[in-house]
Design an enzyme around this catalytic site. Structure first.
Site, PDB file in Angstrom:
ATOM      1  N   THR A  14      36.121  26.610  51.717  1.00  0.00           N
ATOM      2  CA  THR A  14      37.514  26.844  51.291  1.00  0.00           C
ATOM      3  C   THR A  14      37.716  28.335  51.018  1.00  0.00           C
ATOM      4  OG1 THR A  14      37.681  24.625  50.365  1.00  0.00           O
ATOM      5  CG2 THR A  14      39.209  26.285  49.490  1.00  0.00           C
TER       6      THR A  14
ATOM      7  N   ASN B 218      37.340  17.325  61.347  1.00  0.00           N
ATOM      8  CA  ASN B 218      36.520  16.583  60.390  1.00  0.00           C
ATOM      9  C   ASN B 218      36.778  15.074  60.404  1.00  0.00           C
ATOM     10  OD1 ASN B 218      38.923  17.931  59.411  1.00  0.00           O
ATOM     11  ND2 ASN B 218      38.605  16.900  57.467  1.00  0.00           N
TER      12      ASN B 218
ATOM     13  N   GLN C   3      32.531  21.757  60.555  1.00  0.00           N
ATOM     14  CA  GLN C   3      32.011  20.471  61.020  1.00  0.00           C
ATOM     15  C   GLN C   3      31.168  20.625  62.285  1.00  0.00           C
ATOM     16  OE1 GLN C   3      32.024  17.752  59.414  1.00  0.00           O
ATOM     17  NE2 GLN C   3      33.590  18.091  57.857  1.00  0.00           N
TER      18      GLN C   3
ATOM     19  N   ALA D 290      27.058  25.060  54.412  1.00  0.00           N
ATOM     20  CA  ALA D 290      25.737  24.418  54.397  1.00  0.00           C
ATOM     21  C   ALA D 290      25.786  22.919  54.137  1.00  0.00           C
ATOM     22  CB  ALA D 290      24.877  25.078  53.316  1.00  0.00           C
ATOM     23  N   HIS D 291      26.742  22.452  53.333  1.00  0.00           N
ATOM     24  CA  HIS D 291      26.581  21.101  52.786  1.00  0.00           C
ATOM     25  C   HIS D 291      26.989  19.968  53.711  1.00  0.00           C
ATOM     26  CE1 HIS D 291      30.693  19.823  51.279  1.00  0.00           C
ATOM     27  NE2 HIS D 291      30.935  21.110  51.399  1.00  0.00           N
TER      28      HIS D 291
ATOM     29  N   THR E 144      27.746  38.067  42.462  1.00  0.00           N
ATOM     30  CA  THR E 144      26.320  37.898  42.716  1.00  0.00           C
ATOM     31  C   THR E 144      26.084  36.756  43.712  1.00  0.00           C
ATOM     32  OG1 THR E 144      25.905  38.626  40.468  1.00  0.00           O
ATOM     33  CG2 THR E 144      24.092  37.473  41.565  1.00  0.00           C
TER      34      THR E 144
ATOM     35  N   CYS F 233      39.182  12.975  49.622  1.00  0.00           N
ATOM     36  CA  CYS F 233      40.408  13.374  48.937  1.00  0.00           C
ATOM     37  C   CYS F 233      40.096  13.549  47.460  1.00  0.00           C
ATOM     38  CB  CYS F 233      41.444  12.287  49.154  1.00  0.00           C
ATOM     39  SG  CYS F 233      42.932  12.569  48.246  1.00  0.00           S
TER      40      CYS F 233
HETATM   41  N1  PLP Z   1      36.963  22.905  56.680  1.00  0.00           N
HETATM   42  C1  PLP Z   1      36.633  21.685  57.140  1.00  0.00           C
HETATM   43  C2  PLP Z   1      36.821  21.388  58.593  1.00  0.00           C
HETATM   44  C3  PLP Z   1      36.132  20.717  56.279  1.00  0.00           C
HETATM   45  O1  PLP Z   1      35.812  19.504  56.759  1.00  0.00           O
HETATM   46  C4  PLP Z   1      35.981  21.041  54.911  1.00  0.00           C
HETATM   47  C5  PLP Z   1      35.487  20.019  53.963  1.00  0.00           C
HETATM   48  O2  PLP Z   1      35.655  18.831  54.152  1.00  0.00           O
HETATM   49  C6  PLP Z   1      36.330  22.325  54.474  1.00  0.00           C
HETATM   50  C7  PLP Z   1      36.820  23.232  55.396  1.00  0.00           C
HETATM   51  C8  PLP Z   1      36.236  22.736  53.039  1.00  0.00           C
HETATM   52  O3  PLP Z   1      34.925  22.677  52.583  1.00  0.00           O
HETATM   53  P1  PLP Z   1      34.595  22.871  51.030  1.00  0.00           P
HETATM   54  O4  PLP Z   1      35.321  21.771  50.302  1.00  0.00           O
HETATM   55  O5  PLP Z   1      33.120  22.723  50.969  1.00  0.00           O
HETATM   56  O6  PLP Z   1      35.070  24.204  50.625  1.00  0.00           O
END
Ligand code: PLP
Length: 374
Positions: free
Chosen positions: A71, A158, A186, A207-208, A244, A325
């Site tokens: 984000t 996504n 994604q 990363a996640h 940091t 959501c």
């Molecule tokens: N962009 C895409 C395509 C995503 O699927 C997501 C999370 O679902 C994000 C951005 C935002 O990721 P985060 O919530 O880890 O900042």
């Protein structure tokens, strides 16, 4: 945790090797800006991670700017170029769709559905076709009216997994002197990524969604492009992002990148294809397009998304109704609506997304669960 986790597009389980790496690095105080030996060691881990990630996506190390989340990286890309008109596709993640638009306060939103009421004007939104692919002719026409704009289009969606024609989009952007940002959150770890060949000026990765930790992401910025930082203060990240660095999480990100296994991903696509074939009455969203190997978005039941999700949860399957959501409330997906899917059908869609630990047996088991769900 349910037995079968199939919501990798929300967050993938942490890979054990990544956890080990992070644990090792959390053992010592780590501020990569410090001059003493702890700081120098932290800096070395940080720069090693930067090199690993840069190499994996065919970018230069000095093009990688680490951020705390995708984000943030998306916000940096969209807000870093004052005066450029912003155009985004209708199927972007809310972190892009909610860009406030020029001169708007990002905190103001008049709608119950903020993701459907971006500050952007309606004609700043690039439509998609019924197969979930951005309408390149419409983009061309929009850019003819707003040359020099900043365009943000995701590499892969996504919810449906549909892969966008970013190279073609890049050509169109170049023709109109526009900048292109691609949200590849994604895509990383699921399909090969080549930042240089893609023709985008900026690209977001995180990363996640691929077995790394929450808390590490990056905006990749073409090295000759000047961008205004979103966070100012210290001189970290080549003065482009103050604060940091989360060195242990970033090193975990690099470890997850080292463990990318496209062969496993291809197998996963095969298992999901078999699942889709075993549900002949289901509507498979985006099926006619190139899709990520790990994602299947479908409607195989007339029950509401909530009821389907609850029933699957009770039988041990964690799946989702599209994007995670934060309010926990499910609304018909803006992605499916943008593809022209009827609201009633969109309200029955669920997303199955697997990843590095998903097995064929798990996909067979969820197939049976869907067949008997009714
Ligand atoms: N962009 C895409 C395509 C995503 O699927 C997501 C999370 O679902 C994000 C951005 C935002 O990721 P985060 O919530 O880890 O900042």
């Amino acid at each position: 945790m349910p037995d079968t986790y199939l919501d990798y597009n929300a967050t993938a389980p942490l890979r054990p090797e990544v956890r080990t790496r992070i644990d090792e690095l959390l053992e010592f105080p780590a501020n990569a800006s410090s001059l003493h030996r702890f700081g120098r060691e932290a800096k070395k881990h940080l720069e090693d991670a930067r090199k690993t990630i840069a190499e994996a996506v065919s970018a230069f190390p000095n093009e990688i700017i680490f951020t705390a989340c995708a984000t943030e990286a998306n916000a940096m890309a969209l807000r870093g170029f004052a005066g450029r008109h912003v155009l985004v596709s209708a199927i972007e993640h809310s972190s892009v769709l909610r860009h406030p638009g020029e001169g708007r306060d990002p905190r103001s939103s008049s709608s119950e559905r903020p993701d459907m009421d971006p500050g952007l004007r309606r004609d700043d939104i690039i439509p998609v076709t019924s197969v979930g692919v951005v309408d390149v002719a419409a983009l061309d026409a929009l850019l003819a009216k707003t040359p020099g704009a900043l365009v943000s289009i995701m590499l892969a969606n996504n919810e449906t997994g549909v892969i966008q024609p970013i190279r073609e989009v890049g050509e169109i952007c170049k023709k109109h002197g526009a900048l292109l940002h691609a949200d590849a959150v994604q895509a990383i770890g699921k399909i090969p990524l080549d930042f240089t060949a893609l023709g985008a000026d900026m690209m977001t990765i995180a990363a996640h969604k691929m077995g790394g930790p929450v808390g590490a992401a990056a905006l990749i910025i073409r090295q000759d492009l000047a961008i205004a930082p979103l966070l100012t203060g210290g001189g970290q990240e080549l003065r482009r992002r103050a604060g940091t660095e989360n060195m242990a999480a970033i090193a975990g990100f690099a470890k997850a990148v080292e463990l990318i296994d496209f062969t496993h991903m291809q197998k996963l696509r095969g298992w999901l294809d078999t699942m889709e074939q075993a549900l002949p009455k289901a509507t498979i969203f985006g099926k006619a397009s190139a899709r990520l190997p790990n994602t299947s978005c479908l409607s195989s039941s007339s029950l509401s998304q909530e009821v389907q999700l609850m029933k699957l949860d009770l039988t041990g399957f964690a799946v989702s109704a599209g994007s995670a959501c934060s309010s926990g409330r499910i609304e018909p997906s803006h992605v499916l609506l943008a593809m022209g899917v009827e609201k009633a059908l969109a309200a029955t869609a669920i997303r199955i997304s697997g990843g590095w630990a998903t097995t064929e047996d798990e996909i067979k088991a969820v197939t049976s669960a869907l067949q008997s769900a009714g």
